[in-house]
Design a protein around this motif. Structure first.
Motif, short mmCIF file in Angstrom:
data_model
loop_
_atom_site.label_atom_id
_atom_site.label_comp_id
_atom_site.label_asym_id
_atom_site.label_seq_id
_atom_site.Cartn_x
_atom_site.Cartn_y
_atom_site.Cartn_z
N GLY A 66 -7.68 1.17 -6.09
CA GLY A 66 -8.50 1.88 -5.11
C GLY A 66 -7.95 1.90 -3.70
O GLY A 66 -8.47 2.62 -2.85
N ARG A 67 -6.91 1.12 -3.43
CA ARG A 67 -6.34 1.14 -2.07
C ARG A 67 -5.61 2.44 -1.82
O ARG A 67 -4.96 3.01 -2.70
CB ARG A 67 -5.37 -0.03 -1.87
CG ARG A 67 -6.05 -1.37 -1.88
CD ARG A 67 -5.16 -2.43 -1.28
NE ARG A 67 -5.70 -3.76 -1.54
CZ ARG A 67 -5.16 -4.89 -1.10
NH1 ARG A 67 -4.07 -4.84 -0.37
NH2 ARG A 67 -5.71 -6.04 -1.40
N LYS A 68 -5.69 2.91 -0.58
CA LYS A 68 -5.00 4.11 -0.18
C LYS A 68 -3.56 3.80 0.20
O LYS A 68 -3.29 2.82 0.89
CB LYS A 68 -5.71 4.77 1.00
CG LYS A 68 -7.18 5.12 0.74
CD LYS A 68 -7.32 6.23 -0.29
CE LYS A 68 -8.77 6.66 -0.43
NZ LYS A 68 -8.96 7.71 -1.45
N GLN A 69 -2.65 4.61 -0.27
CA GLN A 69 -1.23 4.52 0.06
C GLN A 69 -0.70 3.08 -0.05
O GLN A 69 -0.13 2.55 0.90
CB GLN A 69 -0.98 5.07 1.47
CG GLN A 69 -1.37 6.53 1.60
CD GLN A 69 -1.12 7.07 2.99
OE1 GLN A 69 -1.41 6.42 3.99
NE2 GLN A 69 -0.60 8.29 3.07
N PRO A 70 -0.86 2.45 -1.20
CA PRO A 70 -0.37 1.08 -1.36
C PRO A 70 1.16 1.01 -1.29
O PRO A 70 1.85 1.92 -1.75
CB PRO A 70 -0.88 0.69 -2.74
CG PRO A 70 -0.99 1.99 -3.48
CD PRO A 70 -1.44 2.98 -2.44
N GLU A 71 1.64 -0.06 -0.71
CA GLU A 71 3.08 -0.29 -0.58
C GLU A 71 3.46 -1.51 -1.42
O GLU A 71 2.93 -2.60 -1.21
CB GLU A 71 3.47 -0.48 0.88
CG GLU A 71 3.22 0.76 1.72
CD GLU A 71 3.71 0.59 3.14
OE1 GLU A 71 4.91 0.80 3.39
OE2 GLU A 71 2.89 0.23 4.00
N ALA A 102 1.33 6.13 -3.75
CA ALA A 102 1.96 4.81 -3.65
C ALA A 102 3.41 4.94 -3.21
O ALA A 102 4.06 5.98 -3.39
CB ALA A 102 1.89 4.09 -4.99
N ALA A 103 3.93 3.86 -2.61
CA ALA A 103 5.34 3.76 -2.25
C ALA A 103 5.87 2.45 -2.82
O ALA A 103 5.33 1.38 -2.55
CB ALA A 103 5.52 3.79 -0.74
N ILE A 104 6.93 2.55 -3.64
CA ILE A 104 7.50 1.38 -4.30
C ILE A 104 8.95 1.21 -3.86
O ILE A 104 9.76 2.12 -4.02
CB ILE A 104 7.45 1.52 -5.84
CG1 ILE A 104 6.01 1.76 -6.31
CG2 ILE A 104 8.04 0.28 -6.50
CD1 ILE A 104 5.90 2.03 -7.80
N THR A 105 9.25 0.04 -3.31
CA THR A 105 10.62 -0.31 -2.94
C THR A 105 11.13 -1.34 -3.93
O THR A 105 10.46 -2.34 -4.20
CB THR A 105 10.67 -0.88 -1.52
OG1 THR A 105 10.20 0.09 -0.59
CG2 THR A 105 12.09 -1.29 -1.15
N ASP A 165 1.26 -4.48 0.18
CA ASP A 165 0.06 -4.74 -0.59
C ASP A 165 0.36 -5.68 -1.76
O ASP A 165 -0.46 -6.54 -2.10
CB ASP A 165 -0.53 -3.43 -1.13
CG ASP A 165 -1.07 -2.56 -0.02
OD1 ASP A 165 -2.20 -2.82 0.45
OD2 ASP A 165 -0.36 -1.62 0.40
N VAL A 166 1.54 -5.50 -2.37
CA VAL A 166 1.95 -6.32 -3.50
C VAL A 166 3.44 -6.60 -3.39
O VAL A 166 4.23 -5.71 -3.09
CB VAL A 166 1.67 -5.61 -4.85
CG1 VAL A 166 2.25 -6.42 -6.01
CG2 VAL A 166 0.19 -5.37 -5.06
N ILE A 167 3.80 -7.86 -3.65
CA ILE A 167 5.21 -8.25 -3.79
C ILE A 167 5.37 -8.81 -5.20
O ILE A 167 4.68 -9.77 -5.58
CB ILE A 167 5.61 -9.32 -2.76
CG1 ILE A 167 5.47 -8.78 -1.33
CG2 ILE A 167 7.05 -9.78 -3.02
CD1 ILE A 167 5.67 -9.85 -0.25
N LEU A 168 6.25 -8.21 -5.98
CA LEU A 168 6.52 -8.64 -7.35
C LEU A 168 7.92 -9.23 -7.40
O LEU A 168 8.90 -8.55 -7.07
CB LEU A 168 6.44 -7.46 -8.31
CG LEU A 168 5.13 -6.66 -8.32
CD1 LEU A 168 5.27 -5.43 -9.20
CD2 LEU A 168 4.00 -7.53 -8.81
#
Length: 224
Positions: A59-64, A87-90, A136-139
């Protein structure tokens, strides 16, 4: 039995060891010496790493999202499937040849996901990228987990100071998720020392079968 064929090799991040890409029919393997780091038939725990983490930010907007380690792309593809178009994924991958293998011999496995407009690939140490943004998330799926065998420089990621840096790079209620080949009670303690709320999840390499792996879901509950 179809024999394994070596397709390519690369120096590991420490420069002393050799990574080898092998193929047997439709199956791929990346080896370090006698250790198999990943196999294209065993994707379950890496997919769970992304799926469980993305569920916590639904539900978060534009998660990074930051992914440390490209591997065979299991975590990346699961993240893409779990996230919306905003979403933006690096992805930070320290060994350039691994990126080249993804676009070359293993392109059929990756299925074009590196060209998804949501994805940015950076050939650099994930420790540097962590500090470059708020996430928002670090994997983290680098090496074999907190007890690395490929690159001793990864140890800094899993120290109390490294974990504190990751927590500082998370947005409020952000998630740090870490994959490991096996349990590590010392790492659980370090996560808590760094200020995280920690959940330890046991998962399998292949559905309900295969080796047992561990995923730590560490949440930053601060409201900075």
């Amino acid at each position: 039995m179809i024999p394994w064929v070596q397709l390519a090799s690369a120096r590991a991040s420490d420069g002393d060891q050799e990574l080898r890409l092998k193929r047997r029919g439709a199956e791929f393997s990346i080896m370090l010496g006698t250790n198999e780091l990943m196999n294209s038939r065993l994707s379950g725990s890496e997919e769970a790493l992304a799926r469980l983490s993305c569920e916590r930010i639904a539900g978060r907007k534009q998660p990074e999202i930051l992914i440390g380690g490209l591997g065979m792309g299991f975590t990346l593809r699961a993240a893409l499937a779990s996230l919306g178009d905003d979403a933006a994924i690096t992805v930070a991958e320290l060994v350039p040849e691994v990126v080249a293998w993804a676009r070359g011999p293993m392109a059929e496995i990756f299925g074009g996901c590196l060209d998804d407009p949501r994805v940015t690939i950076r050939e650099v140490d994930v420790g540097r990228v962590i500090r470059s943004n708020l996430w928002d998330v670090i994997l983290l799926d680098v090496d074999n987990g907190p007890e690395g065998i490929v690159y001793k420089g990864n140890d800094a990621l899993y120290s109390v100071d490294g974990l504190a840096a990751a927590r500082a790079a998370l947005k409020p209620a952000g998630v740090l998720a870490v994959w490991s080949q096996g349990p590590d009670s010392g790492f659980t303690r370090r996560l808590k020392q760094a200020g995280f709320t920690v959940e330890e999840v046991n998962t399998r390499a292949r559905g309900k079968r295969g080796a047992r792996h561990v995923i730590w879901i560490a949440t930053n509950g601060s409201q900075r």
